[in-house]
Design a protein around this motif. Structure first.
Motif, PDB file in Angstrom:
ATOM      1  N   GLY A 272      31.638   3.335  -9.414  1.00  0.00           N
ATOM      2  CA  GLY A 272      30.395   3.546  -8.683  1.00  0.00           C
ATOM      3  C   GLY A 272      30.638   4.346  -7.414  1.00  0.00           C
ATOM      4  O   GLY A 272      31.614   4.103  -6.697  1.00  0.00           O
ATOM      5  N   VAL A 273      29.756   5.319  -7.130  1.00  0.00           N
ATOM      6  CA  VAL A 273      29.912   6.190  -5.961  1.00  0.00           C
ATOM      7  C   VAL A 273      28.634   6.164  -5.136  1.00  0.00           C
ATOM      8  O   VAL A 273      27.552   6.511  -5.634  1.00  0.00           O
ATOM      9  N   ASP A 274      28.739   5.764  -3.863  1.00  0.00           N
ATOM     10  CA  ASP A 274      27.592   5.749  -2.954  1.00  0.00           C
ATOM     11  C   ASP A 274      27.480   7.111  -2.280  1.00  0.00           C
ATOM     12  O   ASP A 274      28.285   7.465  -1.421  1.00  0.00           O
ATOM     13  N   ALA A 275      26.479   7.906  -2.690  1.00  0.00           N
ATOM     14  CA  ALA A 275      26.295   9.251  -2.136  1.00  0.00           C
ATOM     15  C   ALA A 275      24.893   9.436  -1.561  1.00  0.00           C
ATOM     16  O   ALA A 275      24.390  10.556  -1.487  1.00  0.00           O
ATOM     17  N   LYS A 276      24.268   8.335  -1.163  1.00  0.00           N
ATOM     18  CA  LYS A 276      22.870   8.392  -0.702  1.00  0.00           C
ATOM     19  C   LYS A 276      22.660   9.432   0.396  1.00  0.00           C
ATOM     20  O   LYS A 276      21.727  10.226   0.330  1.00  0.00           O
ATOM     21  N   GLU A 277      23.519   9.404   1.412  1.00  0.00           N
ATOM     22  CA  GLU A 277      23.297  10.273   2.568  1.00  0.00           C
ATOM     23  C   GLU A 277      23.382  11.748   2.210  1.00  0.00           C
ATOM     24  O   GLU A 277      22.650  12.565   2.771  1.00  0.00           O
ATOM     25  N   GLN A 278      24.263  12.099   1.274  1.00  0.00           N
ATOM     26  CA  GLN A 278      24.371  13.508   0.863  1.00  0.00           C
ATOM     27  C   GLN A 278      23.075  13.982   0.213  1.00  0.00           C
ATOM     28  O   GLN A 278      22.623  15.105   0.440  1.00  0.00           O
ATOM     29  N   PHE A 279      22.470  13.123  -0.602  1.00  0.00           N
ATOM     30  CA  PHE A 279      21.219  13.501  -1.279  1.00  0.00           C
ATOM     31  C   PHE A 279      20.058  13.557  -0.283  1.00  0.00           C
ATOM     32  O   PHE A 279      19.262  14.506  -0.310  1.00  0.00           O
ATOM     33  N   TYR A 280      19.956  12.577   0.610  1.00  0.00           N
ATOM     34  CA  TYR A 280      18.877  12.585   1.599  1.00  0.00           C
ATOM     35  C   TYR A 280      18.957  13.829   2.478  1.00  0.00           C
ATOM     36  O   TYR A 280      17.943  14.447   2.819  1.00  0.00           O
ATOM     37  N   SER A 281      20.174  14.207   2.854  1.00  0.00           N
ATOM     38  CA  SER A 281      20.364  15.381   3.706  1.00  0.00           C
ATOM     39  C   SER A 281      19.903  16.649   2.991  1.00  0.00           C
ATOM     40  O   SER A 281      19.218  17.497   3.568  1.00  0.00           O
ATOM     41  N   ALA A 282      20.264  16.785   1.699  1.00  0.00           N
ATOM     42  CA  ALA A 282      19.891  17.979   0.928  1.00  0.00           C
ATOM     43  C   ALA A 282      18.384  18.044   0.677  1.00  0.00           C
ATOM     44  O   ALA A 282      17.809  19.140   0.557  1.00  0.00           O
ATOM     45  N   LEU A 283      17.719  16.888   0.603  1.00  0.00           N
ATOM     46  CA  LEU A 283      16.279  16.841   0.307  1.00  0.00           C
ATOM     47  C   LEU A 283      15.417  16.957   1.562  1.00  0.00           C
ATOM     48  O   LEU A 283      14.200  17.151   1.459  1.00  0.00           O
ATOM     49  N   SER A 284      16.024  16.861   2.727  1.00  0.00           N
ATOM     50  CA  SER A 284      15.266  16.846   3.980  1.00  0.00           C
ATOM     51  C   SER A 284      14.348  18.063   4.107  1.00  0.00           C
ATOM     52  O   SER A 284      14.798  19.217   4.017  1.00  0.00           O
ATOM     53  N   GLY A 285      13.054  17.808   4.254  1.00  0.00           N
ATOM     54  CA  GLY A 285      12.069  18.876   4.459  1.00  0.00           C
ATOM     55  C   GLY A 285      11.570  19.539   3.194  1.00  0.00           C
ATOM     56  O   GLY A 285      10.639  20.352   3.251  1.00  0.00           O
ATOM     57  N   LEU A 286      12.140  19.221   2.020  1.00  0.00           N
ATOM     58  CA  LEU A 286      11.695  19.858   0.764  1.00  0.00           C
ATOM     59  C   LEU A 286      10.460  19.145   0.225  1.00  0.00           C
ATOM     60  O   LEU A 286      10.415  17.923   0.167  1.00  0.00           O
TER      61      LEU A 286
END
Length: 509
Positions: A272-286
């Motif tokens: 299991g890999v926790d990558a929540k912050e990477q996805f939230y950062s990439a989605l910011s403002g889209l």
């Protein structure tokens, strides 16, 4: 290789339904665009030509060269396919005086003809065409008629070539499955031995031969497709399969922990890999749905690439791609009408240097479930509703924030848990909640509120290609709405989506 029926797709909405009906007869079949016909091989036992939104009277009507098939193997033209062969054979196709759409009765049937074996006069068929065959050539013979359509079905003399102007694949044609059985089994001579056990045996053997002692990395989602794909590859190569489950921050409530737990007893090697912050950062403002999908796909590949480097000498990427994804990505309609980007079709970026293995890319969703049951996978996974690859990002209309995700997770959890508690979950193909980009006025206690609106969506379907909104009991919806508004801070209005697919899609983005 299993014997198969080839289906040429001319763009009909019913083409995949023809394939499903043939497979229900335990006969393997493949759909190919009419403009990309594969080479004839000994395992092809017959050809079916689909319907089409086109007309043979159009200036640039689809007209592939069928000379390698006609007279060489059994051919069945359905609707447009029948009109095409009639016209090219010397007959005449004209506009219908009235649009022939809906139920009709066969008033004349040649029951000595093998295509209509055990199909009685008076059988109901489903018509859907704007053209009709007015005249057939001398070497054609009429084998069925309705009150308004003289050439409802024909056969070419001295050939196993047939045309029908109705659609046997839809349930409205009451003897449609019998007609397809007559064609596939009695005329084409297929042995009906394509079963889940045979599929598993053949697939595992092919995977062993293809992969050998190489290592495979597979991204698990907790859903049916990736789980069944993982078990097939696991049966073939055992410990050389490395599964990765990425928490993108867009999963359902507690899903990361629950899914990891469910795989514990399956013998799979899962990280299991926790990558929540990477996805939230990439989605910011889209806010654009396609931009969100692409951002999620990009970050997933980055995370996956990073994790795959932890597996030394990995050569393959396993994917749970299923047949409808493949068909849509090579559709006869071409790439111009993108409904959505498939998250698991289209290959990998060059830098990943992994070859792709897709053990399910010939199966429809319900066939995947049957194979999963045969493999002994737990019902909690096999019976799980489909969940979109981009997760809650395409159920939150507008931009994505952790706060919005948390709200929607709570709403979704109440809805799905309530479906399970009341015994309704297994009657629904797919269910979920959407967070809308609007706020509405409400009253709670003596105070005025201005809070978010959520939409609940539940549909019935067989394979997700078409779907109808689910007629859930009013009392159930009232209870769920009440619980959501009382328990989820920030929501004061719940609505229920009563749109079918088409014209709507199952997801909102």
């Amino acid at each position: 290789m299993p014997e198969k029926i080839l289906i040429l797709d001319f763009g009909s909405q019913y083409t995949q339904l023809i394939a499903r009906r043939v497979r229900e007869l335990n006969v393997y079949c493949e759909i190919h665009p009419y403009n990309n016909i594969p080479d004839i091989t000994p395992d092809i036992k017959g050809l079916i030509l689909s319907g089409s939104p086109c007309s043979v009277r159009d200036a640039d009507y689809p007209n592939p060269d069928l000379s390698a098939f006609l007279g060489e193997m059994p051919v069945l033209g359905v609707c447009y396919g029948a009109q095409l062969m009639a016209q090219e054979g010397g007959g005449e196709v004209i506009p219908s005086t009235i649009r022939e759409y809906g139920r009709a009765k066969l008033q004349q049937v040649d029951q000595h003809n093998r295509l209509f074996k055990e199909i009685p006069v008076g059988s109901q068929v489903w018509m859907s065409h704007g053209d009709t065959i007015k005249q057939i050539a001398d070497n054609f013979e009429i084998i069925a008629s309705t009150e308004s359509v003289q050439v409802a079905a024909y056969k070419v003399k001295d050939q196993e070539t047939y045309g029908i102007q109705f659609h046997p694949e839809v349930t409205h044609s009451t003897e449609g499955k019998r007609l397809l059985r007559n064609f596939v089994v009695h005329i084409c001579g297929c042995s009906q031995d394509w079963t889940p056990d045979m599929f598993i045996e053949n697939t595992v053997a092919e995977l062993r031969e293809k992969i050998g002692n190489d290592k495979v990395i597979l991204g698990l989602s907790g859903g049916v497709d990736s789980s069944v794909a993982a078990m097939l590859i696991h049966q073939a190569i055992g410990k050389n399969l490395y599964c990765i489950f990425v928490d993108n921050g867009l999963l359902r409530k507690n899903e990361f922990e629950d899914v990891l737990h469910s795989y514990k007893d399956m013998g799979l090697n899962v990280k299991g890999v926790d990558a929540k912050e990477q996805f939230y950062s990439a989605l910011s403002g889209l806010t654009d749905p396609e931009a969100k999908r692409k951002a999620i796909g990009r970050v997933f590949i980055e995370v996956f690439d990073q994790e795959s480097h932890q597996v030394e000498d990995a050569k393959w990427l396993g994917q749970g791609t299923i047949y409808p994804d493949v068909i849509e990505s090579v559709s006869v309609k071409g790439p111009s009408a993108t409904i959505k980007s498939h998250h698991n079709v289209g290959g990998l970026p060059d830098f990943m240097k992994l070859k792709v293995v897709e053990p399910l890319n010939t199966l429809f969703k319900d066939e995947v479930r049957i194979v999963g049951k045969t493999l002994g996978i737990d019902d909690t996974i096999i019976g799980r509703h489909p969940f979109p690859g981009p997760g809650l990002a395409i159920r939150i209309l507008g931009d994505i924030t952790p706060e919005k995700v948390a709200i929607l997770q709570e709403v979704d959890h109440i809805f799905i848990s309530s479906l399970k508690k009341t015994g309704l979950y297994d009657q629904v193909w797919q269910a979920g909640a959407m967070l809308l980009p609007i706020q509405s006025v409400g009253v709670m206690g003596d105070e005025r509120t201005y809070e978010r609106v959520v939409a609940l969506r539940a549909v019935t379907s067989v394979d997700g290609m078409t779907a109808d909104w689910c007629h859930l009991p009013y009392e159930f919806l009232a209870d769920v709405s009440n619980e959501i508004i009382n328990k989820v801070r920030g929501v004061n209005r719940v609505v229920y989506d009563i749109s079918s697919k088409p014209p709507a899609t199952i997801e909102w983005e």
